[in-house]
Scaffold this motif. Structure first.
Motif, PDB file in Angstrom:
ATOM      1  N   ARG A  18      31.301  30.219  40.841  1.00 19.08           N
ATOM      2  CA  ARG A  18      32.704  30.076  40.450  1.00 19.08           C
ATOM      3  C   ARG A  18      33.333  31.431  40.121  1.00 19.08           C
ATOM      4  O   ARG A  18      34.503  31.678  40.430  1.00 19.08           O
ATOM      5  N   ARG A  22      36.635  32.884  42.084  1.00 20.76           N
ATOM      6  CA  ARG A  22      37.860  33.320  41.403  1.00 20.76           C
ATOM      7  C   ARG A  22      38.161  34.782  41.717  1.00 20.76           C
ATOM      8  O   ARG A  22      39.312  35.154  41.957  1.00 20.76           O
ATOM      9  N   LEU A  27      39.866  30.390  43.789  1.00 19.59           N
ATOM     10  CA  LEU A  27      39.771  29.414  42.704  1.00 19.59           C
ATOM     11  C   LEU A  27      40.873  29.741  41.706  1.00 19.59           C
ATOM     12  O   LEU A  27      40.969  30.879  41.233  1.00 19.59           O
ATOM     13  N   GLY A  28      41.686  28.752  41.391  1.00 20.29           N
ATOM     14  CA  GLY A  28      42.811  28.967  40.491  1.00 20.29           C
ATOM     15  C   GLY A  28      44.115  29.093  41.264  1.00 20.29           C
ATOM     16  O   GLY A  28      44.137  29.166  42.493  1.00 20.29           O
ATOM     17  N   ALA A  29      45.203  29.122  40.552  1.00 22.57           N
ATOM     18  CA  ALA A  29      46.520  29.194  41.193  1.00 22.57           C
ATOM     19  C   ALA A  29      46.685  30.518  41.922  1.00 22.57           C
ATOM     20  O   ALA A  29      46.396  31.574  41.362  1.00 22.57           O
ATOM     21  N   ASP A  31      48.408  33.841  43.454  1.00 19.87           N
ATOM     22  CA  ASP A  31      49.450  34.737  42.964  1.00 19.87           C
ATOM     23  C   ASP A  31      50.559  34.814  44.014  1.00 19.87           C
ATOM     24  O   ASP A  31      50.619  35.744  44.811  1.00 19.87           O
ATOM     25  N   THR A 265      36.501  34.710  30.413  1.00 21.36           N
ATOM     26  CA  THR A 265      37.189  33.427  30.532  1.00 21.36           C
ATOM     27  C   THR A 265      36.496  32.584  31.588  1.00 21.36           C
ATOM     28  O   THR A 265      36.362  33.020  32.736  1.00 21.36           O
ATOM     29  N   ARG A 268      38.274  28.452  36.103  1.00 23.70           N
ATOM     30  CA  ARG A 268      38.672  27.061  36.334  1.00 23.70           C
ATOM     31  C   ARG A 268      39.973  27.047  37.113  1.00 23.70           C
ATOM     32  O   ARG A 268      40.651  28.057  37.237  1.00 23.70           O
ATOM     33  N   GLY A 269      40.339  25.883  37.607  1.00 20.83           N
ATOM     34  CA  GLY A 269      41.582  25.757  38.352  1.00 20.83           C
ATOM     35  C   GLY A 269      41.350  25.066  39.680  1.00 20.83           C
ATOM     36  O   GLY A 269      40.269  24.533  39.961  1.00 20.83           O
ATOM     37  N   ARG A 270      42.379  25.079  40.511  1.00 17.34           N
ATOM     38  CA  ARG A 270      42.355  24.372  41.785  1.00 17.34           C
ATOM     39  C   ARG A 270      41.558  25.159  42.821  1.00 17.34           C
ATOM     40  O   ARG A 270      41.711  26.363  42.973  1.00 17.34           O
ATOM     41  N   HIS A 271      40.715  24.438  43.551  1.00 16.49           N
ATOM     42  CA  HIS A 271      39.980  25.029  44.667  1.00 16.49           C
ATOM     43  C   HIS A 271      40.816  24.932  45.941  1.00 16.49           C
ATOM     44  O   HIS A 271      41.445  23.900  46.200  1.00 16.49           O
ATOM     45  N   ARG A 272      40.797  25.980  46.736  1.00 21.85           N
ATOM     46  CA  ARG A 272      41.433  25.922  48.051  1.00 21.85           C
ATOM     47  C   ARG A 272      40.545  25.143  49.019  1.00 21.85           C
ATOM     48  O   ARG A 272      39.320  25.271  49.009  1.00 21.85           O
TER      49      ARG A 272
END
Length: 393
Positions: A18, A22, A27-29, A31, A265, A268-272
């Motif tokens: 993970r 990221r 992974l995550g929103a 930019d 940190t 976490r977040g959305r996976h593509r």
């Protein structure tokens, strides 16, 4: 090989995976305000390659992270307003212009190189420099022709000279025009504050090791050194001062280092869900890809056709943070042709249908046609999933 301090942090294999996702922007929103240039700065290098199937690899890299960004937008982001340049990094790569000083060690090494494959006639180098100074940015053809008329490697004197000047740093590739390099003088193309070779070799390498560690999130000696094609001993000489943190990862047999910011940190977040270029920096290093994802990735474009297992331009399928399949795509008019689809299991069917449909629309195709599916028993399910996405099978 350098001695490695006892790692202060122990990570599970899943945590390492993970962190890697990221760090690579998957992974995550995404930019979206940073856009394509933000992706380039984040990755530090985007590899170029001549093969174009769905699109060229440097277009596929931001697409995988941002979605269906316009292809003209991608090119403009790379090649306008002096934000980037092309140089030898992992391979021929687009690099953020801010990294120009970090490659001083490589420019010096090229200048000191005793042997070259091409002989350079007297005066040819100076002639190219004078022409660029007088006429502005030019392709090799505009400089007098790229080839002598023989085999592909039979470069003309002007092509040899301008490529030598590119390696030395006196000339910069500022864009690709119809896939031809456009050359300009570094004194015009690189901003004055960056146009220097002030950093010594050790400092250049230290900074590139840190930048590679940040772009990867976590990696072994080989992973991090390979990012900008550094030697293992170069990595060893600077890693203690690089700012990277020694870590251990469950199941990894070799020492690893991580970007300290990646450890603070939990990722976490959305996976593509997306298809990846075979030249994507997430899967550059085969051993790393197998170690992190349990997935064997190999570009088969240069493998004789009868010996190919998965196809010519095999694109891995990323979904849910894992590599769960692959496809060998092609285009026939307005149809995206999946010449061979390989899926790990039935759970990969819907993500593959989504990824194929999104990719087809991005490149202007209205239909998707499936030729072969492995295992064949999943073909009906894939056809149904494509129909549900509004694409034919």
């Amino acid at each position: 090989m350098t001695s490695v301090p006892s790692p202060a942090v122990e990570l599970s294999a899943d945590e390492a995976r993970r962190i890697a996702l990221r760090a690579q922007g998957l992974l995550g929103a995404p930019d979206r305000r940073g856009g394509v240039r933000g992706v380039l700065r984040h990755l530090g290098a985007v590899q170029l390659d001549t093969i174009s199937v769905l699109a060229r690899s440097h277009e596929l890299i931001p697409y995988a992270r941002l979605g269906a960004v316009g292809r003209r937008t991608v090119e403009d982001a790379y090649w306008t307003e002096g934000h980037s340049f092309e140089y030898w990094s992992h391979a021929a790569c687009i690099l953020p212009v801010e990294e120009w000083p970090h490659f001083a060690f490589r420019r010096r090494a090229y200048r000191d190189r005793p042997q070259w494959h091409h002989e350079l006639p007297d005066g040819a180098y100076d002639t190219v420099i004078k022409q660029l100074r007088a006429e502005g940015p030019l392709t090799a053809t505009e400089l007098g022709g790229a080839k002598n008329g023989g085999e592909w490697w039979d470069w003309s004197a002007s092509k040899v000279a301008v490529e030598r000047a590119l390696m030395f740093g006196e000339v910069v590739c500022t864009e690709r025009r119809s896939w031809k390099r456009v050359y300009d003088l570094a004194e015009r193309a690189i901003p004055d504050p960056l146009l220097h070779d002030d950093l010594d070799d050790r400092e250049c390498i230290r900074r590139l090791v840190l930048l590679a560690g940040k772009s990867l999130g976590i990696g072994t000696r080989t992973d991090i050194a390979d990012y900008h094609r550094l030697k293992g001993e170069q990595f060893d000489a600077v890693v203690a001062d690089s700012g990277l943190v020694p870590v251990s990862v469950q199941g990894w047999t070799k020492p690893a280092w991580a970007d300290p910011a990646a450890l603070t940190t939990p990722p976490r977040g959305r996976h593509r869900t997306t298809l990846l270029s075979p030249f994507d920096s997430l899967v550059w290093e085969r051993a790393r890809t197998e170690r992190i994802f349990g997935f064997t990735h190999r570009l088969e474009a240069y493998v004789p056709k009868p010996k190919r297992v998965h196809g010519y331009f095999v694109m891995p399928l990323l979904s849910g943070g894992r590599l769960v399949g692959r496809v060998d795509p092609a285009r026939e008019g307005a149809t995206l042709v999946a010449r061979q689809v390989s899926l790990d299991n039935h759970k990969a069917v819907r993500p593959m249908a989504q990824a194929l449909t999104e990719a087809a629309r991005w490149v202007g195709c209205t239909d998707v046609r499936i030729e072969r599916v492995n295992p064949p028993t999943l073909r009906p399910a894939l056809a149904a999933a494509l129909a549900a996405e509004g694409a034919s099978a």
